[in-house]
Write a protein that holds these residues in place. Structure first.
Motif, PDB file in Angstrom:
ATOM      1  N   ARG A  65      16.241  80.831  52.412  1.00  0.00           N
ATOM      2  CA  ARG A  65      16.145  79.504  52.984  1.00  0.00           C
ATOM      3  C   ARG A  65      15.220  78.599  52.184  1.00  0.00           C
ATOM      4  O   ARG A  65      15.546  77.425  51.943  1.00  0.00           O
ATOM      5  CB  ARG A  65      15.668  79.606  54.434  1.00  0.00           C
ATOM      6  N   ARG A  66      14.080  79.107  51.757  1.00  0.00           N
ATOM      7  CA  ARG A  66      13.125  78.269  51.015  1.00  0.00           C
ATOM      8  C   ARG A  66      13.721  77.852  49.658  1.00  0.00           C
ATOM      9  O   ARG A  66      13.543  76.716  49.207  1.00  0.00           O
ATOM     10  CB  ARG A  66      11.815  79.014  50.828  1.00  0.00           C
ATOM     11  N   PHE A  67      14.408  78.751  49.019  1.00  0.00           N
ATOM     12  CA  PHE A  67      15.043  78.441  47.735  1.00  0.00           C
ATOM     13  C   PHE A  67      16.173  77.430  47.914  1.00  0.00           C
ATOM     14  O   PHE A  67      16.326  76.477  47.121  1.00  0.00           O
ATOM     15  CB  PHE A  67      15.564  79.743  47.103  1.00  0.00           C
ATOM     16  N   ASP A  68      16.945  77.608  49.057  1.00  0.00           N
ATOM     17  CA  ASP A  68      18.013  76.648  49.321  1.00  0.00           C
ATOM     18  C   ASP A  68      17.447  75.269  49.629  1.00  0.00           C
ATOM     19  O   ASP A  68      17.993  74.246  49.177  1.00  0.00           O
ATOM     20  CB  ASP A  68      18.858  77.141  50.499  1.00  0.00           C
ATOM     21  N   ASN A  69      16.353  75.197  50.392  1.00  0.00           N
ATOM     22  CA  ASN A  69      15.743  73.904  50.709  1.00  0.00           C
ATOM     23  C   ASN A  69      15.251  73.210  49.432  1.00  0.00           C
ATOM     24  O   ASN A  69      15.361  71.982  49.285  1.00  0.00           O
ATOM     25  CB  ASN A  69      14.602  74.096  51.696  1.00  0.00           C
ATOM     26  N   ALA A  70      14.700  73.983  48.527  1.00  0.00           N
ATOM     27  CA  ALA A  70      14.235  73.380  47.274  1.00  0.00           C
ATOM     28  C   ALA A  70      15.410  72.814  46.468  1.00  0.00           C
ATOM     29  O   ALA A  70      15.324  71.716  45.881  1.00  0.00           O
ATOM     30  CB  ALA A  70      13.476  74.430  46.457  1.00  0.00           C
ATOM     31  N   MET A  71      16.547  73.533  46.431  1.00  0.00           N
ATOM     32  CA  MET A  71      17.705  73.049  45.679  1.00  0.00           C
ATOM     33  C   MET A  71      18.292  71.813  46.350  1.00  0.00           C
ATOM     34  O   MET A  71      18.745  70.876  45.679  1.00  0.00           O
ATOM     35  CB  MET A  71      18.756  74.158  45.553  1.00  0.00           C
ATOM     36  N   ILE A  72      18.288  71.804  47.754  1.00  0.00           N
ATOM     37  CA  ILE A  72      18.780  70.623  48.464  1.00  0.00           C
ATOM     38  C   ILE A  72      17.874  69.434  48.172  1.00  0.00           C
ATOM     39  O   ILE A  72      18.346  68.306  47.969  1.00  0.00           O
ATOM     40  CB  ILE A  72      18.868  70.923  49.963  1.00  0.00           C
ATOM     41  N   ALA A  73      16.548  69.674  48.120  1.00  0.00           N
ATOM     42  CA  ALA A  73      15.606  68.595  47.797  1.00  0.00           C
ATOM     43  C   ALA A  73      15.836  68.096  46.363  1.00  0.00           C
ATOM     44  O   ALA A  73      15.748  66.886  46.073  1.00  0.00           O
ATOM     45  CB  ALA A  73      14.189  69.090  47.989  1.00  0.00           C
ATOM     46  N   PHE A  74      16.174  68.979  45.465  1.00  0.00           N
ATOM     47  CA  PHE A  74      16.453  68.567  44.080  1.00  0.00           C
ATOM     48  C   PHE A  74      17.685  67.698  44.024  1.00  0.00           C
ATOM     49  O   PHE A  74      17.728  66.680  43.300  1.00  0.00           O
ATOM     50  CB  PHE A  74      16.629  69.817  43.197  1.00  0.00           C
ATOM     51  N   LEU A  75      18.735  68.060  44.812  1.00  0.00           N
ATOM     52  CA  LEU A  75      19.929  67.226  44.836  1.00  0.00           C
ATOM     53  C   LEU A  75      19.625  65.850  45.422  1.00  0.00           C
ATOM     54  O   LEU A  75      20.171  64.839  44.966  1.00  0.00           O
ATOM     55  CB  LEU A  75      21.017  67.912  45.663  1.00  0.00           C
ATOM     56  N   GLU A  76      18.727  65.777  46.453  1.00  0.00           N
ATOM     57  CA  GLU A  76      18.354  64.497  47.016  1.00  0.00           C
ATOM     58  C   GLU A  76      17.635  63.638  45.979  1.00  0.00           C
ATOM     59  O   GLU A  76      17.897  62.428  45.853  1.00  0.00           O
ATOM     60  CB  GLU A  76      17.491  64.718  48.244  1.00  0.00           C
ATOM     61  N   CYS A  77      16.717  64.248  45.249  1.00  0.00           N
ATOM     62  CA  CYS A  77      16.023  63.477  44.182  1.00  0.00           C
ATOM     63  C   CYS A  77      17.003  63.018  43.120  1.00  0.00           C
ATOM     64  O   CYS A  77      16.924  61.881  42.610  1.00  0.00           O
ATOM     65  CB  CYS A  77      14.943  64.342  43.556  1.00  0.00           C
ATOM     66  N   LEU A  78      17.983  63.881  42.799  1.00  0.00           N
ATOM     67  CA  LEU A  78      18.977  63.509  41.796  1.00  0.00           C
ATOM     68  C   LEU A  78      19.820  62.350  42.305  1.00  0.00           C
ATOM     69  O   LEU A  78      20.181  61.436  41.556  1.00  0.00           O
ATOM     70  CB  LEU A  78      19.852  64.733  41.473  1.00  0.00           C
ATOM     71  N   ARG A  79      20.184  62.344  43.619  1.00  0.00           N
ATOM     72  CA  ARG A  79      20.962  61.263  44.201  1.00  0.00           C
ATOM     73  C   ARG A  79      20.197  59.955  44.174  1.00  0.00           C
ATOM     74  O   ARG A  79      20.747  58.904  43.843  1.00  0.00           O
ATOM     75  CB  ARG A  79      21.347  61.623  45.636  1.00  0.00           C
ATOM     76  N   GLN A  80      18.875  60.011  44.556  1.00  0.00           N
ATOM     77  CA  GLN A  80      18.074  58.796  44.541  1.00  0.00           C
ATOM     78  C   GLN A  80      17.990  58.196  43.125  1.00  0.00           C
ATOM     79  O   GLN A  80      18.146  56.978  42.939  1.00  0.00           O
ATOM     80  CB  GLN A  80      16.671  59.096  45.070  1.00  0.00           C
ATOM     81  N   LEU A  81      17.775  59.029  42.179  1.00  0.00           N
ATOM     82  CA  LEU A  81      17.666  58.521  40.792  1.00  0.00           C
ATOM     83  C   LEU A  81      19.006  57.984  40.321  1.00  0.00           C
ATOM     84  O   LEU A  81      19.077  56.964  39.600  1.00  0.00           O
ATOM     85  CB  LEU A  81      17.161  59.625  39.867  1.00  0.00           C
ATOM     86  N   GLY A  82      20.127  58.621  40.726  1.00  0.00           N
ATOM     87  CA  GLY A  82      21.443  58.122  40.345  1.00  0.00           C
ATOM     88  C   GLY A  82      21.727  56.780  40.971  1.00  0.00           C
ATOM     89  O   GLY A  82      22.298  55.883  40.309  1.00  0.00           O
ATOM     90  N   ASP A  83      21.344  56.610  42.280  1.00  0.00           N
ATOM     91  CA  ASP A  83      21.544  55.308  42.900  1.00  0.00           C
ATOM     92  C   ASP A  83      20.713  54.234  42.215  1.00  0.00           C
ATOM     93  O   ASP A  83      21.168  53.085  42.040  1.00  0.00           O
ATOM     94  CB  ASP A  83      21.181  55.400  44.388  1.00  0.00           C
ATOM     95  N   HIS A  84      19.485  54.564  41.836  1.00  0.00           N
ATOM     96  CA  HIS A  84      18.633  53.589  41.146  1.00  0.00           C
ATOM     97  C   HIS A  84      19.252  53.165  39.818  1.00  0.00           C
ATOM     98  O   HIS A  84      19.263  51.970  39.465  1.00  0.00           O
ATOM     99  CB  HIS A  84      17.248  54.189  40.929  1.00  0.00           C
ATOM    100  N   VAL A  85      19.773  54.118  39.088  1.00  0.00           N
ATOM    101  CA  VAL A  85      20.384  53.789  37.785  1.00  0.00           C
ATOM    102  C   VAL A  85      21.652  52.985  37.989  1.00  0.00           C
ATOM    103  O   VAL A  85      21.962  52.062  37.227  1.00  0.00           O
ATOM    104  CB  VAL A  85      20.666  55.091  37.002  1.00  0.00           C
TER     105      VAL A  85
END
Length: 506
Positions: free
Chosen positions: A416-436
């Protein structure tokens, strides 16, 4: 006697031994040279035509300067006098400068033999009478032989004195001498024929009175032509003098022009040297500029992001810097390699965000290699926190972006902790993609158009594939990791294009 040419002994003919004084006188008188006659007699002078005075003078001069024969001998008058003949008769010795021997008479030989026989018959009167008679006969024979030899010698010397040949000579030398004389005779005959032919032509070329008259007229015309030519020559000499003076002036002008040309070429060479130095300096600057331009282009083409984060694929796996991100049963990827790949991916996202001056909402990336983490920031909703003097402090929840691999995959709640970290990484990737995507792109006319991510991200799914490892198959998780690396590569390309955008030139 010896041959005077080859020095071989010769035997005289019997006719020379029986010469009487009359025959000897006849032979010696016949060998004397005839008296010289004048070159031109009165009759010949009258028969021949008169030649030019200069030709006669040349001939007389040649006659006066004529030299004697090359070989000429003189016989002394008192050499063969009766006194010398008597002395030779008494002594029996022959003195000849060409000979190097002494002739002994038969009387001396007979006397020697008589002395040998005298010892045996000394007492006999008959032997004494016979010896006296033999001595008288021997003395007479010796006198005769001496006289014959003297006569022959004088005859040969007389012949040698009046000719170019030394006598006596042998038969072989005589034949050789005759052959040489015949050749000389043939040459002299041919030369005489040439002279006779020339004399005939000279007599035939004597001009007649008519020819003389024509020659006088031709001479008169020639003299008139000579006068005209002389006048023409004087005129030409005056023209030549004027031309020489003009040439002198032109030479002076040419010298001045040479000096001017030399000064011009000196200045021109100096200018060429200066120009060459400037051209060399210019070529050096151009070369340096070309080198710097190429270096600049090479540096501009250099992409530090692509060199730092090399994203690719290895078959079914997506790779970053050669590290595979994903896991399959075959081939089996170790968790150390997967954790390192996630650490490089986290570092890439944090670097791109820093380059774009972007701050993630509710998350903070901590790239630390194989032990990278993502911190979740929870801000409390309270009115007391609105005071700007007292900023709110969020609650930080760390999430590990790595897995130890000690847990089985069947137990989903353990990841679960590893999955939460990967989900958080995808969220950061989405935010940066929207900004670009909504940020204006440099160098484009449309400010609302930006980079669009290749795959859509919604919560834990990217391109309809979940990033969770729990309750998920390895193939799906590996595919989601590959999509994640593809989106990161697009962001990396966007940052690289920003670095390579044209700058304003001042």
């Amino acid at each position: 006697m010896y041959c005077q040419n080859c020095r071989t002994p010769v035997r005289l003919d019997a006719s020379l031994k029986e010469l009487n004084p009359a025959a000897f006188q006849l032979l010696t008188d016949s060998t004397a040279p005839p008296p010289q006659q004048s070159a031109f007699s009165t009759s010949s002078r009258q028969s021949r035509r008169n030649y030019l005075q200069d030709r006669r003078d040349d001939y007389q001069h040649a006659l006066q300067n004529a030299q004697g024969p090359t070989f000429k001998r003189a016989v002394p008058s008192n050499r063969f006098s009766h006194t010398s003949a008597a002395n030779h008769t008494k002594t029996g010795a022959k003195e000849n400068p060409a000979m190097s021997f002494v002739m002994l008479t038969d009387s001396q030989v007979v006397q020697t033999s008589s002395h040998q026989a005298g010892d045996e018959k000394a007492d006999s009167p008959l032997s004494q009478k016979q010896s006296n008679a033999v001595g008288l006969r021997a003395s007479d024979e010796n006198s005769l032989r001496s006289h014959e030899a003297e006569t022959a010698t004088r005859l040969f010397e007389t012949l040698s004195a009046h000719s170019d040949i030394d006598h006596p000579i042998c038969v072989e030398c005589t034949e050789l001498l005759v052959d040489g004389l015949q050749k000389r005779l043939g040459s002299a005959t041919r030369e005489r024929d040439v002279y006779v032919d020339f004399l005939r032509k000279a007599n035939a070329d004597i001009p007649s009175d008519e020819e003389r008259q024509q020659a006088v007229e031709a001479l008169k015309v020639a003299r008139e032509n000579e006068s005209f030519s002389f006048a023409e020559l004087q005129r030409l000499e005056q023209e030549k003098a004027a031309m020489d003076q003009e040439i002198t002036v032109l030479d002076e002008e040419a010298y001045e022009l040479d000096q001017t040309e030399e000064a011009f070429w000196r200045e021109r060479n100096l200018y060429t040297v200066t120009l060459s130095s400037f051209q060399s300096e210019r070529d050096g600057l151009n070369t340096l500029y070309d080198h710097d331009s190429k270096q600049l282009q090479r540096l501009q083409r250099t992409n530090v992001y692509n060199d730092t984060f090399c994203i690719g694929h290895d078959g079914y796996f997506g790779t970053i810097n050669g590290l595979r991100l994903g896991r399959l049963s075959n081939p089996l990827v170790e968790w150390t390699e997967i954790n390192a790949a996630w650490g490089q991916t986290c570092l890439l996202l944090a670097t791109v965000a820093q380059r774009l001056s972007f701050s993630f909402q509710g998350y903070r990336l901590n790239p630390m290699g194989s032990a990278s983490t993502i911190e979740k920031l929870d801000y409390p909703q309270s009115s007391s926190t609105n005071d700007p003097s007292y900023p709110m402090r969020p609650r930080i929840t760390p999430m590990e972006l790595y897995c130890t691999g000690d847990l089985p995959l069947g137990l989903g709640f353990l990841h679960r902790r590893f999955d939460n970290a990967m989900i958080a990484f995808l969220e950061c990737l989405r935010q940066l993609g929207d900004h670009v995507e909504h940020a204006p792109t440099q160098g484009t006319a449309d400010a609302t158009h930006g980079l669009k991510m290749p795959y859509d991200i919604r919560k834990d799914k990217i391109h309809d594939t979940s990033i969770k490892l729990s309750f998920n198959q390895e193939e799906s998780w590996t595919k989601a990791c590959k999509y994640t690396l593809t989106c990161c590569k697009y962001l990396l390309a966007h940052v690289s294009n920003m670095n390579n955008s044209p700058r304003r030139s001042f």
